[in-house]
Design a protein around this motif. Structure first.
Motif, PDB file in Angstrom:
ATOM      1  N   THR A  49       6.474  15.351  -2.543  1.00  0.00           N
ATOM      2  CA  THR A  49       5.672  15.755  -1.065  1.00  0.00           C
ATOM      3  C   THR A  49       5.808  15.660  -0.224  1.00  0.00           C
ATOM      4  O   THR A  49       6.895  15.712   0.382  1.00  0.00           O
ATOM      5  CB  THR A  49       4.972  14.670  -1.162  1.00  0.00           C
ATOM      6  OG1 THR A  49       4.091  13.485  -2.096  1.00  0.00           O
ATOM      7  CG2 THR A  49       4.076  14.199   0.907  1.00  0.00           C
ATOM      8  N   VAL A  50       5.790  17.188   0.191  1.00  0.00           N
ATOM      9  CA  VAL A  50       6.707  18.774   0.692  1.00  0.00           C
ATOM     10  C   VAL A  50       5.651  18.426   1.642  1.00  0.00           C
ATOM     11  O   VAL A  50       4.435  18.633   2.609  1.00  0.00           O
ATOM     12  CB  VAL A  50       6.186  19.870  -0.325  1.00  0.00           C
ATOM     13  CG1 VAL A  50       6.951  21.429   1.257  1.00  0.00           C
ATOM     14  CG2 VAL A  50       7.259  19.730  -1.128  1.00  0.00           C
ATOM     15  N   ALA A  51       6.467  18.575   3.266  1.00  0.00           N
ATOM     16  CA  ALA A  51       6.289  18.988   4.395  1.00  0.00           C
ATOM     17  C   ALA A  51       6.759  20.307   5.126  1.00  0.00           C
ATOM     18  O   ALA A  51       8.373  20.612   4.852  1.00  0.00           O
ATOM     19  CB  ALA A  51       7.083  17.841   5.366  1.00  0.00           C
ATOM     20  N   VAL A  52       6.109  20.896   5.570  1.00  0.00           N
ATOM     21  CA  VAL A  52       6.002  21.852   6.489  1.00  0.00           C
ATOM     22  C   VAL A  52       5.849  22.201   7.441  1.00  0.00           C
ATOM     23  O   VAL A  52       6.049  21.102   8.057  1.00  0.00           O
ATOM     24  CB  VAL A  52       5.275  23.119   5.769  1.00  0.00           C
ATOM     25  CG1 VAL A  52       5.615  23.348   4.582  1.00  0.00           C
ATOM     26  CG2 VAL A  52       4.421  22.814   6.378  1.00  0.00           C
ATOM     27  N   ASP A  53       7.582  23.071   8.356  1.00  0.00           N
ATOM     28  CA  ASP A  53       6.900  22.964   9.750  1.00  0.00           C
ATOM     29  C   ASP A  53       8.724  23.978  10.565  1.00  0.00           C
ATOM     30  O   ASP A  53       9.291  24.629   8.944  1.00  0.00           O
ATOM     31  CB  ASP A  53       7.891  21.642   9.990  1.00  0.00           C
ATOM     32  CG  ASP A  53       6.990  21.992  12.258  1.00  0.00           C
ATOM     33  OD1 ASP A  53       6.381  23.162  12.714  1.00  0.00           O
ATOM     34  OD2 ASP A  53       7.145  20.690  12.826  1.00  0.00           O
ATOM     35  N   VAL A  69      13.339  29.057  12.221  1.00  0.00           N
ATOM     36  CA  VAL A  69      13.460  28.375  10.922  1.00  0.00           C
ATOM     37  C   VAL A  69      12.259  28.194  10.383  1.00  0.00           C
ATOM     38  O   VAL A  69      11.996  26.719  10.864  1.00  0.00           O
ATOM     39  CB  VAL A  69      14.134  27.875  10.950  1.00  0.00           C
ATOM     40  CG1 VAL A  69      15.053  27.474   9.714  1.00  0.00           C
ATOM     41  CG2 VAL A  69      16.252  28.114  11.341  1.00  0.00           C
ATOM     42  N   HIS A  70      11.707  28.144   9.637  1.00  0.00           N
ATOM     43  CA  HIS A  70      10.476  27.754   8.786  1.00  0.00           C
ATOM     44  C   HIS A  70      11.474  26.950   7.453  1.00  0.00           C
ATOM     45  O   HIS A  70      11.683  27.188   6.456  1.00  0.00           O
ATOM     46  CB  HIS A  70       9.999  29.306   8.414  1.00  0.00           C
ATOM     47  CG  HIS A  70       8.783  29.718   9.392  1.00  0.00           C
ATOM     48  ND1 HIS A  70       7.993  29.465  10.082  1.00  0.00           N
ATOM     49  CD2 HIS A  70       9.871  30.294   9.913  1.00  0.00           C
ATOM     50  CE1 HIS A  70       7.905  30.481  10.435  1.00  0.00           C
ATOM     51  NE2 HIS A  70       8.438  30.846  10.567  1.00  0.00           N
ATOM     52  N   LEU A  71      10.453  25.684   7.318  1.00  0.00           N
ATOM     53  CA  LEU A  71      11.361  25.056   6.031  1.00  0.00           C
ATOM     54  C   LEU A  71      10.123  24.443   5.340  1.00  0.00           C
ATOM     55  O   LEU A  71       9.158  23.960   6.042  1.00  0.00           O
ATOM     56  CB  LEU A  71      12.459  23.676   7.072  1.00  0.00           C
ATOM     57  CG  LEU A  71      13.375  24.070   7.168  1.00  0.00           C
ATOM     58  CD1 LEU A  71      14.191  22.626   7.747  1.00  0.00           C
ATOM     59  CD2 LEU A  71      14.359  24.870   6.283  1.00  0.00           C
ATOM     60  N   ALA A  72      10.444  23.744   4.058  1.00  0.00           N
ATOM     61  CA  ALA A  72       9.317  23.053   2.983  1.00  0.00           C
ATOM     62  C   ALA A  72      10.553  22.559   2.465  1.00  0.00           C
ATOM     63  O   ALA A  72      11.907  22.544   1.692  1.00  0.00           O
ATOM     64  CB  ALA A  72       8.880  23.823   2.478  1.00  0.00           C
ATOM     65  N   SER A 107      13.037  25.299   1.040  1.00  0.00           N
ATOM     66  CA  SER A 107      12.359  26.476   0.889  1.00  0.00           C
ATOM     67  C   SER A 107      12.913  26.681   2.845  1.00  0.00           C
ATOM     68  O   SER A 107      12.709  26.531   3.162  1.00  0.00           O
ATOM     69  CB  SER A 107      11.188  26.960   0.588  1.00  0.00           C
ATOM     70  OG  SER A 107      10.528  28.259   1.148  1.00  0.00           O
ATOM     71  N   ILE A 108      13.934  28.147   2.536  1.00  0.00           N
ATOM     72  CA  ILE A 108      14.348  28.358   3.369  1.00  0.00           C
ATOM     73  C   ILE A 108      13.608  29.860   4.461  1.00  0.00           C
ATOM     74  O   ILE A 108      13.923  30.646   3.406  1.00  0.00           O
ATOM     75  CB  ILE A 108      15.671  28.148   3.593  1.00  0.00           C
ATOM     76  CG1 ILE A 108      16.110  27.015   3.357  1.00  0.00           C
ATOM     77  CG2 ILE A 108      16.624  28.627   5.558  1.00  0.00           C
ATOM     78  CD1 ILE A 108      17.824  26.831   3.333  1.00  0.00           C
ATOM     79  N   LEU A 168       5.632  28.439   1.295  1.00  0.00           N
ATOM     80  CA  LEU A 168       5.711  28.265   0.107  1.00  0.00           C
ATOM     81  C   LEU A 168       6.261  28.899  -1.345  1.00  0.00           C
ATOM     82  O   LEU A 168       6.389  28.040  -2.240  1.00  0.00           O
ATOM     83  CB  LEU A 168       4.015  27.682  -0.351  1.00  0.00           C
ATOM     84  CG  LEU A 168       3.291  27.461  -1.358  1.00  0.00           C
ATOM     85  CD1 LEU A 168       3.647  25.810  -1.214  1.00  0.00           C
ATOM     86  CD2 LEU A 168       1.638  27.482  -1.548  1.00  0.00           C
ATOM     87  N   ASP A 169       5.907  30.613  -1.020  1.00  0.00           N
ATOM     88  CA  ASP A 169       6.504  31.126  -2.231  1.00  0.00           C
ATOM     89  C   ASP A 169       8.249  30.690  -2.351  1.00  0.00           C
ATOM     90  O   ASP A 169       9.148  31.192  -3.813  1.00  0.00           O
ATOM     91  CB  ASP A 169       6.266  32.569  -1.911  1.00  0.00           C
ATOM     92  CG  ASP A 169       4.799  32.772  -1.970  1.00  0.00           C
ATOM     93  OD1 ASP A 169       4.227  31.897  -2.747  1.00  0.00           O
ATOM     94  OD2 ASP A 169       4.520  33.930  -1.550  1.00  0.00           O
ATOM     95  N   GLY A 170       8.668  30.519  -1.980  1.00  0.00           N
ATOM     96  CA  GLY A 170       9.800  30.105  -1.025  1.00  0.00           C
ATOM     97  C   GLY A 170      10.336  28.774  -1.857  1.00  0.00           C
ATOM     98  O   GLY A 170      11.255  28.522  -2.365  1.00  0.00           O
TER      99      GLY A 170
END
Length: 311
Positions: free
Chosen positions: A111-115, A161-164, A173-174, A191-193
């Motif tokens: 369960t992935v969180a992005v921000d 810096v975008h993270l998942a 993912s970075i 998402l592709d990362g």
């Protein structure tokens, strides 16, 4: 005043002797076999552990490379090793190795969180060479800064810096962008990362079970992308979008599904940013090159994964 000064000096001495923030023995055993080995040609490598600890010291303190303590060896050697391993992908391979091992034993929570978070660039981060890609013409300064993930916003030059992150708050993912880039614009890259190879055979895992995001990711394009890839979404609808949907009546369609209880787990990404920003060279960007700054984020991420898996 004297007491505070003595406490500061005592803390500094403990830091120097105990090696605060350096690799533990358990963490070193995990990564040592994956580091480049001496092939018998040329001069022998300076001790890898000493060099990696030097990179971590600089990453944690944010100090200039030239101020590296003598116990880590010549600062030029530490910097060159850091840059070389960024260029040949060594840092990325170390992180991937730890992720693969954790996924193989079921530790990764999909369960992935992005921000994203915006980090201010120090004045020393400005001034990378502005030659064109072919090196034969002068590149526009604005384009050069964008290529190095620097953008001008209200706080000056910044990097976003975008993270998942997985359910434990560990980055999968970075992605770096200039600080003035919208979060939704970079979502596809983030998402592709996500790409975790299998320990044995089989394709790498690229699809989380669910994605948690705040209202910045509430767009028709993002929801369609997740639906097309079979990924459940927990993203709140923006107020203007809800008002527009109601205004259109039956043509506006049904509101997107949203679970408030599940959404509470999104704060793991906020906690991850807080942990990463304990490294001062990440909280404030000092590197001129975007690839070098990203390598620092990758190395800090590796430390977070090692702490989680080695206790």
């Amino acid at each position: 005043m004297i007491r505070h000064g003595q406490d500061f000096i005592a803390g500094l001495i403990i830091d120097l002797v105990a090696g605060r923030g350096e690799l533990t023995d358990a963490a070193w055993r995990r990564i040592e076999p994956l580091l480049p080995q001496v092939d018998g040609r040329g001069r022998p490598w300076r001790d890898h552990r000493q060099v990696v600890n030097g990179v971590l010291w600089r990453l944690r303190t944010g100090a200039p490379w030239r101020d590296l303590p003598d116990r880590f060896g010549p600062w030029q050697t530490v910097y060159e090793r850091f840059a070389r391993w960024e260029a040949d992908g060594t840092w990325a391979r170390l992180l991937e190795h730890v992720q693969v091992r954790d996924d193989a034993v079921g530790r990764v929570e999909w369960t992935v969180a992005v921000d994203s978070t915006i980090n201010r660039a120090h004045q020393h981060a400005v001034g990378a060479r502005k030659k064109g890609v072919n090196g034969d013409e002068l590149e526009d300064p604005g384009r050069s800064q964008a290529r190095q993930a620097l953008g001008r916003s209200r706080g000056g030059l910044t990097t976003k810096v975008h993270l998942a992150v997985d359910g434990r708050g560990l980055p999968l993912s970075i992605v770096l962008t200039p600080g003035n880039v919208n979060d939704a614009t970079a979502f596809g890259q983030v998402l592709d990362g996500i790409r975790t190879p299998r320990l044995g055979t089989g394709r790498p895992r690229t699809t989380p079970d669910r994605v948690l995001g705040d209202k910045a990711y509430s767009s028709r394009a993002i929801r369609h992308l997740l639906r097309r890839r079979g990924i459940a979404a927990t993203i709140p609808e923006r107020r203007d979008q809800a008002a527009n949907r109601r205004r259109r009546g039956a043509l506006g369609g049904r509101p997107p599904a949203f679970d408030k209880v599940t959404y509470r787990d999104r704060n793991v990404v906020e906690r991850c940013f807080a942990r990463l920003k304990q490294f001062r060279a990440i909280a404030t960007r000092f590197d001129k090159l975007g690839d070098r700054y990203r390598a620092g984020v990758v190395l800090a991420t590796l430390i977070l994964w090692l702490r989680e898996s080695t206790g």
